[in-house]
Design a protein around this motif. Structure first.
Motif, mmCIF file in Angstrom:
data_model
loop_
_atom_site.group_PDB
_atom_site.id
_atom_site.type_symbol
_atom_site.label_atom_id
_atom_site.label_comp_id
_atom_site.label_asym_id
_atom_site.label_seq_id
_atom_site.Cartn_x
_atom_site.Cartn_y
_atom_site.Cartn_z
ATOM 1 N N GLN A 282 0.845 -1.200 0.000
ATOM 2 C CA GLN A 282 0.000 0.000 0.000
ATOM 3 C C GLN A 282 0.882 1.253 0.000
ATOM 4 O OE1 GLN A 282 -2.613 -0.469 3.356
ATOM 5 N NE2 GLN A 282 -3.829 -2.009 2.316
ATOM 6 N N TYR A 283 1.960 1.176 0.780
ATOM 7 C CA TYR A 283 2.893 2.311 0.835
ATOM 8 C C TYR A 283 3.582 2.490 -0.525
ATOM 9 C CZ TYR A 283 7.062 4.975 1.979
ATOM 10 O OH TYR A 283 8.060 5.915 1.981
ATOM 11 N N ALA A 284 4.008 1.364 -1.110
ATOM 12 C CA ALA A 284 4.701 1.427 -2.404
ATOM 13 C C ALA A 284 3.795 2.005 -3.491
ATOM 14 C CB ALA A 284 5.174 0.031 -2.797
ATOM 15 N N VAL A 285 2.516 1.653 -3.456
ATOM 16 C CA VAL A 285 1.571 2.182 -4.462
ATOM 17 C C VAL A 285 1.454 3.699 -4.292
ATOM 18 C CG1 VAL A 285 -0.864 2.223 -5.143
ATOM 19 C CG2 VAL A 285 0.272 0.044 -4.797
ATOM 20 N N LEU A 286 1.344 4.150 -3.040
ATOM 21 C CA LEU A 286 1.261 5.601 -2.796
ATOM 22 C C LEU A 286 2.529 6.281 -3.313
ATOM 23 C CD1 LEU A 286 -0.212 5.808 0.834
ATOM 24 C CD2 LEU A 286 -1.392 6.309 -1.295
ATOM 25 N N ALA A 287 3.684 5.640 -3.080
ATOM 26 C CA ALA A 287 4.960 6.220 -3.518
ATOM 27 C C ALA A 287 5.017 6.336 -5.043
ATOM 28 C CB ALA A 287 6.115 5.359 -3.005
ATOM 29 N N ILE A 288 4.540 5.310 -5.735
ATOM 30 C CA ILE A 288 4.572 5.342 -7.210
ATOM 31 C C ILE A 288 3.625 6.417 -7.741
ATOM 32 C CG2 ILE A 288 3.955 4.022 -9.287
ATOM 33 C CD1 ILE A 288 5.063 1.531 -7.793
ATOM 34 N N VAL A 289 2.418 6.471 -7.174
ATOM 35 C CA VAL A 289 1.454 7.481 -7.649
ATOM 36 C C VAL A 289 1.994 8.888 -7.362
ATOM 37 C CG1 VAL A 289 -0.921 8.324 -7.481
ATOM 38 C CG2 VAL A 289 -0.486 5.883 -7.359
ATOM 39 N N LYS A 290 2.663 9.035 -6.237
ATOM 40 C CA LYS A 290 3.240 10.338 -5.857
ATOM 41 C C LYS A 290 4.268 10.811 -6.900
ATOM 42 C CE LYS A 290 5.230 13.344 -2.804
ATOM 43 N NZ LYS A 290 4.630 14.600 -2.414
ATOM 44 N N ARG A 291 5.008 9.843 -7.486
ATOM 45 C CA ARG A 291 6.031 10.187 -8.479
ATOM 46 C C ARG A 291 5.419 10.702 -9.782
ATOM 47 N NH1 ARG A 291 10.995 7.951 -8.332
ATOM 48 N NH2 ARG A 291 10.935 7.689 -10.574
ATOM 49 N N HIS A 292 4.128 10.408 -9.971
ATOM 50 C CA HIS A 292 3.463 10.806 -11.230
ATOM 51 C C HIS A 292 2.391 11.845 -10.933
ATOM 52 C CE1 HIS A 292 5.280 7.572 -13.670
ATOM 53 N NE2 HIS A 292 5.352 6.978 -12.491
ATOM 54 N N GLU A 293 2.804 13.085 -10.907
ATOM 55 C CA GLU A 293 1.850 14.150 -10.554
ATOM 56 C C GLU A 293 0.698 14.229 -11.546
ATOM 57 O OE1 GLU A 293 3.428 17.976 -9.707
ATOM 58 O OE2 GLU A 293 4.750 17.179 -8.149
ATOM 59 N N GLU A 294 0.992 13.889 -12.803
ATOM 60 C CA GLU A 294 -0.051 13.954 -13.845
ATOM 61 C C GLU A 294 -0.974 12.735 -13.784
ATOM 62 O OE1 GLU A 294 3.124 11.411 -15.488
ATOM 63 O OE2 GLU A 294 3.085 13.172 -14.191
ATOM 64 N N GLY A 295 -0.614 11.749 -12.948
ATOM 65 C CA GLY A 295 -1.431 10.553 -12.785
ATOM 66 C C GLY A 295 -0.842 9.346 -13.489
ATOM 67 N N ILE A 296 -1.232 8.184 -13.043
ATOM 68 C CA ILE A 296 -0.719 6.946 -13.647
ATOM 69 C C ILE A 296 -1.839 5.897 -13.623
ATOM 70 C CG2 ILE A 296 0.298 6.250 -11.393
ATOM 71 C CD1 ILE A 296 2.506 4.787 -13.011
ATOM 72 N N HIS A 297 -1.895 5.051 -14.658
ATOM 73 C CA HIS A 297 -2.955 4.040 -14.685
ATOM 74 C C HIS A 297 -2.478 2.740 -14.034
ATOM 75 C CE1 HIS A 297 -1.000 2.490 -18.305
ATOM 76 N NE2 HIS A 297 -0.952 3.750 -18.702
ATOM 77 N N GLY A 298 -3.426 1.857 -13.764
ATOM 78 C CA GLY A 298 -3.137 0.628 -13.032
ATOM 79 C C GLY A 298 -2.028 -0.209 -13.644
ATOM 80 N N TYR A 299 -2.052 -0.334 -14.966
ATOM 81 C CA TYR A 299 -1.038 -1.139 -15.648
ATOM 82 C C TYR A 299 0.353 -0.540 -15.397
ATOM 83 C CZ TYR A 299 1.302 -3.710 -19.382
ATOM 84 O OH TYR A 299 2.154 -4.524 -20.085
ATOM 85 N N GLY A 300 0.412 0.791 -15.437
ATOM 86 C CA GLY A 300 1.683 1.492 -15.205
ATOM 87 C C GLY A 300 2.184 1.259 -13.780
ATOM 88 N N ILE A 301 1.269 1.286 -12.820
ATOM 89 C CA ILE A 301 1.650 1.060 -11.416
ATOM 90 C C ILE A 301 2.237 -0.354 -11.267
ATOM 91 C CG2 ILE A 301 0.801 0.865 -9.034
ATOM 92 C CD1 ILE A 301 -1.348 2.943 -9.753
ATOM 93 N N ALA A 302 1.558 -1.323 -11.876
ATOM 94 C CA ALA A 302 2.016 -2.721 -11.768
ATOM 95 C C ALA A 302 3.414 -2.876 -12.360
ATOM 96 C CB ALA A 302 1.026 -3.634 -12.480
ATOM 97 N N LYS A 303 3.638 -2.261 -13.520
ATOM 98 C CA LYS A 303 4.939 -2.393 -14.186
ATOM 99 C C LYS A 303 6.030 -1.701 -13.377
ATOM 100 C CE LYS A 303 3.689 -5.007 -17.180
ATOM 101 N NZ LYS A 303 4.010 -6.363 -16.789
#
Lengths: 118, 148
Positions: free
Chosen positions: A21-42
């Motif tokens: 859960q923390y890692a997902v928040l960290a990844i989304v935080k890196r993408h201010e413009e937003g990121i889709h689920g597939y991108g988060i998984a990769k």
């Protein structure tokens, strides 16, 4: 008698769940413009050298939970390849929680390091 | 362009997953996410390996996605965590407000029915019947959403 998962495997699953859960928040935080689920998984797979790699489908219940907790927001984008895709962004509350967790995770690992025997 | 065979494989996977999840809006949302993920992954893989068979690519994505059982299990785990974090006080207040609201609606509806039929339908009888319907509706909805 059927042998269940060993202690290390169970422990790895438990700790990974919390960290995910923390890692997902960290990844989304890196993408201010937003990121889709597939991108988060990769990104999760690539940036953690597979350590936090999960079956990609199991990521979505986690994303739903984070949305329910109002830590993530979502907006939809039209996609040429199929149904419209959801783009995840961090909310103000999500940003606050992420920063708080970052301090907490740092503290935990620092203390654990201190517990290690010389 | 996605061929029909690929679409059929995806639909079959989504249908299989939906059978393992509760029938509610959250599930519909989750299934849409999964579908969108599969097509996004398919597009990505097709760009990297354009000559590869579409069937093979979609099977690869489904393997990475996990089985419907694994997805349902994770969904169940998240719901358990969700329920555990809910405060009991809030739950009690929520159910109380819901019960009072159902009662008020039943009384008003019973009064209307009793007035329109000029007493042919007895007021108290109508209240009891309507409250009965409210309770049944409550149980059905709770079952659909997986609420305890």
């Amino acid at each position: 008698m059927q042998k269940g998962p060993n202690f290390e495997d169970t422990w790895r699953i438990e700790i990974r769940r919390g960290l995910l859960q923390y890692a997902v928040l960290a990844i989304v935080k890196r993408h201010e413009e937003g990121i889709h689920g597939y991108g988060i998984a990769k990104e999760l797979e690539e940036r953690t050298d597979g350590l936090l790699q999960v079956k990609e489908g199991t990521l979505y219940p986690i994303l739903h939970r984070l949305r329910k907790e109002r830590l993530l927001n979502v907006h939809t984008e039209k996609s040429e390849s199929g149904p419209s895709k959801k783009v995840y962004v961090l909310t103000g509350e999500g940003d606050r929680v992420y920063r708080h967790l970052t301090v907490l995770v740092g503290d935990i690992f620092e203390k654990l390091e201190g517990l290690k025997s010389d | 362009m996605i061929d029909e065979e690929v679409k059929q494989i995806v639909e079959e996977f989504i249908k299989k997953t939906s059978r393992l999840l509760p029938d509610n809006f959250e599930t519909e949302d989750l299934l849409e996410d999964l579908k969108s993920h599969i097509y996004e992954g398919f597009k990505h893989k097709q760009q990297i390996r354009p000559s590869e068979s579409p069937d093979l690519l979609v099977q690869e994505i489904l393997k990475e996605l996990g089985t419907p059982e694994e997805i349902a299990e994770e969904y169940g785990q998240e719901r358990v965590q969700d329920v555990n974090t809910e405060k009991d006080d809030d739950r009690f207040q929520y159910y109380l407000v819901r019960l009072v609201a159902a009662f008020i609606v039943a009384v008003i509806a019973a009064w209307v029915v009793s007035s329109v039929t000029e007493g042919a339908v007895e007021f108290y009888f109508a209240v009891i019947v309507l409250m009965g319907f409210a309770v049944i509706e409550w149980f059905v909805r709770a079952k659909q959403t997986g609420e305890s």
